[in-house]
Design a protein around this motif. Structure first.
Motif, short mmCIF file in Angstrom:
data_model
loop_
_atom_site.label_atom_id
_atom_site.label_comp_id
_atom_site.label_asym_id
_atom_site.label_seq_id
_atom_site.Cartn_x
_atom_site.Cartn_y
_atom_site.Cartn_z
N ALA A 59 -39.65 -10.45 34.47
CA ALA A 59 -38.65 -10.45 33.39
C ALA A 59 -37.31 -10.89 33.96
O ALA A 59 -36.61 -10.10 34.61
N SER A 103 -40.05 -13.58 24.80
CA SER A 103 -39.95 -12.43 23.88
C SER A 103 -38.55 -12.35 23.30
O SER A 103 -37.69 -13.17 23.63
N ARG A 150 -46.02 -8.41 19.25
CA ARG A 150 -45.51 -7.24 19.98
C ARG A 150 -45.59 -6.02 19.08
O ARG A 150 -44.97 -5.95 18.02
N HIS A 200 -43.88 -3.12 25.12
CA HIS A 200 -42.93 -2.81 26.19
C HIS A 200 -42.15 -1.60 25.69
O HIS A 200 -41.35 -1.73 24.76
N SER A 203 -37.47 0.79 29.85
CA SER A 203 -37.19 0.48 31.24
C SER A 203 -36.98 1.79 32.02
O SER A 203 -36.63 2.81 31.42
N GLN A 204 -37.15 1.76 33.33
CA GLN A 204 -36.99 2.96 34.18
C GLN A 204 -37.96 4.07 33.73
O GLN A 204 -37.55 5.22 33.54
N GLY A 239 -43.07 -4.28 31.01
CA GLY A 239 -42.58 -3.88 32.33
C GLY A 239 -42.15 -2.43 32.29
O GLY A 239 -42.82 -1.60 31.70
N GLY A 240 -41.03 -2.13 32.95
CA GLY A 240 -40.46 -0.78 32.87
C GLY A 240 -40.66 0.08 34.09
O GLY A 240 -40.28 1.25 34.08
N ARG A 279 -36.89 -5.06 36.99
CA ARG A 279 -36.16 -4.24 37.95
C ARG A 279 -36.96 -4.01 39.24
O ARG A 279 -36.40 -4.03 40.33
N LEU A 381 -25.84 -8.93 33.99
CA LEU A 381 -25.12 -8.22 32.92
C LEU A 381 -23.61 -8.41 33.03
O LEU A 381 -22.85 -7.77 32.31
N1 LLP Z 1 -40.39 -6.99 29.13
C1 LLP Z 1 -39.56 -6.86 28.08
C2 LLP Z 1 -40.01 -7.30 26.76
C3 LLP Z 1 -38.27 -6.31 28.26
O1 LLP Z 1 -37.46 -6.18 27.22
C4 LLP Z 1 -37.87 -5.88 29.56
C5 LLP Z 1 -36.54 -5.30 29.79
C6 LLP Z 1 -38.78 -6.05 30.63
C7 LLP Z 1 -40.03 -6.61 30.38
C8 LLP Z 1 -38.44 -5.65 32.05
O2 LLP Z 1 -38.17 -4.30 32.16
P1 LLP Z 1 -37.97 -3.66 33.63
O3 LLP Z 1 -39.27 -3.86 34.38
O4 LLP Z 1 -36.87 -4.39 34.27
O5 LLP Z 1 -37.65 -2.24 33.39
N2 LLP Z 1 -29.94 -3.27 31.37
C9 LLP Z 1 -30.82 -2.13 31.53
C10 LLP Z 1 -32.28 -2.52 31.44
C11 LLP Z 1 -32.64 -3.24 30.17
C12 LLP Z 1 -34.09 -3.70 30.12
C13 LLP Z 1 -34.33 -4.62 28.99
N3 LLP Z 1 -35.69 -5.09 28.87
C14 LLP Z 1 -30.49 -1.44 32.85
O6 LLP Z 1 -29.62 -1.90 33.59
O7 LLP Z 1 -31.06 -0.39 33.12
#
Ligand code: LLP
Length: 423
Positions: A59, A103, A150, A200, A203-204, A239-240, A279, A381
């Motif tokens: 992502a 997405s 989705r 999805h 996140s975190q 993800g997340g 992340r 960001l």
């Molecule tokens: N897939 C989709 C559809 C998403 O919206 C996101 C993140 C991911 C994958 C990846 O998620 P990750 O693996 O990075 O958790 N700005 C916030 C995080 C926003 C995440 C948005 N979407 C922060 O700094 O914590």
């Protein structure tokens, strides 16, 4: 297990960082490619152990610097994008459109057209309304597009409320009750190639049980859809994956339990799978190096005022999350500590990085601090608020230091300001 980015501190003291500061201005983001490769290998091992067809789509909203995109693509992964701009950056980095997922809940006609014309791997459609638009644009262009729907599973990811996406109060995805209608629309046009379902939930996410619930819901859905005559070729699990924002590197995301939940719930399905980590790959690879401008002592507080601001690294202002902060110094530090607030120069009280933390008492203006774990959602960001620059980015790759983004200065930005008559 310690935080993977920390080995740089241990190997060469802080001299590498001080060398970078000597060559590039502060504030500056620094990424370590070996941490990204290490994280990628962790996921590859997990995938191998699951013996299923699972594709990784990074992502890129976490960090879309070209050097990082190329590195992740070299490891064998594709990407997930959420805007025309991100699609452009991915293609520019040499990623094949056949490995790009798009997405986002608010795609414009132009973005949908771009995705169709580039014949991307998958467009993740987030509403019935969007599906009608995609169908119309694909038939006007007379070009097919592969889509995933989705799903909003209405499952709580138990994470920070601003980064949870899977409940019915969130704007993301199609509610279960509207899914059958979406599937029949998806099958009503020869230009729409229905791949399957994506989710999805945020996140975190640390709670494996939340993932397990999602997997369970998908399993039931896949069997009822195949019963209705709508075979699912692919499940995109999103993800997340949790990252510890600690110098000890713990607690780690429990990949093994994630894998176990996957195997138990989805292991018998014959479709392909996708995961979309952001992340997980980059957070621990990055540091934000910032110089102390002043140590301001008031009767009630000691403020360490640094040259990085909330515009450079928004996460603390946005989510109230404090990243570890370390003094970069080759000198032996005074073991005596003082309690300080680390704040930026921006004219907002939310412009802070840490409140009431302990730092060495001999700290002085000119010293360099590292705000750690800033590889994800740091630079991506950032903004130019207070007419500040978009700061430079550096990558350490196999011991060599590379500048991977020049500073974008207020002088550059000023060249776009105009006074053109439009009528
Ligand atoms: N897939 C989709 C559809 C998403 O919206 C996101 C993140 C991911 C994958 C990846 O998620 P990750 O693996 O990075 O958790 N700005 C916030 C995080 C926003 C995440 C948005 N979407 C922060 O700094 O914590």
């Amino acid at each position: 297990m310690i935080y993977p980015g920390f080995h740089l501190f241990n190997h060469s003291g802080f001299s590498r960082y001080l060398e970078i500061v000597g060559k590039v201005q502060t504030p500056v983001y620094v990424y370590d490619s070996s941490v990204i490769i290490h994280q990628h290998k962790n996921l590859e091992k997990l995938i191998q152990s699951l013996r299923k067809n699972i594709q990784i789509r990074y992502a890129i909203k976490a960090n879309s610097n070209q050097a990082i995109l190329k590195l992740i693509c070299e490891q064998g992964s594709g990407v997930e994008v959420v805007s025309g701009g991100e699609l452009l950056k991915a293609i520019k980095a040499g990623i094949s459109p056949k490995e790009i997922i798009f997405s986002g809940i608010g795609k414009t006609d132009e973005e949908i057209t771009l995705a169709i014309q580039n014949e991307i791997e998958q467009l993740s459609v987030e509403s019935l309304e969007e599906l009608h638009v995609v169908k119309k644009i694909a038939s006007t262009l007379q070009k097919p597009i592969s889509i995933a729907l989705r799903l909003n599973p209405n499952i709580e990811g138990k994470t920070h409320k601003k980064i949870t996406t899977g409940t019915d109060k969130n704007k993301f995805g199609i509610p279960l009750g509207q899914l059958m209608e979406a599937i029949s629309i998806a099958h009503s046009s020869s230009y729409l190639n229905f791949l399957g379902i994506s989710v999805h939930i945020g996140s975190q996410i640390q709670d494996i049980n939340a993932y397990r619930q999602v997997f369970g819901q998908l399993k039931t859905l896949v069997s009822s859809l195949s019963f209705e005559g709508y075979p699912v070729k692919r499940l995109d699990l999103g993800g997340g994956f949790y990252v510890p924002y600690t110098l000890s590197g713990s607690p780690q995301f429990d990949l093994q339990s994630y894998g176990q939940a996957f195997s138990e719930e989805l292991g018998n399905l014959n479709c392909g799978f996708v995961i979309e980590p952001g992340r997980y790959f980059v957070a621990e690879s990055g540091l934000l190096l910032t110089k102390i401008l002043y140590i301001k002592r008031t009767p009630s507080r000691i403020f360490v005022i640094v040259d990085a601001g909330m515009n450079d690294m928004m996460r603390t202002a946005l989510y109230d999350i404090e990243h570890p902060i370390v003094l970069c110094s080759d000198k032996k530090n005074d073991t005596e500590q003082m309690i300080v607030d680390v704040v930026g120069p921006v004219c907002e009280s939310s412009d802070f990085f840490a409140s009431q933390i302990s730092l060495p008492k001999n700290l002085k203006a000119g010293d360099i601090l590292a705000i750690t774990h800033t590889g994800a959602y740091g630079s991506s960001l950032s903004s130019t608020y207070n007419s500040r620059p978009l700061i430079p980015e550096v990558m350490i790759d196999k011991g060599v230091i590379y500048l991977v983004r020049e500073c974008i200065t207020p002088e550059h930005l000023l060249t776009f300001e105009t006074f053109k008559k439009l009528t």
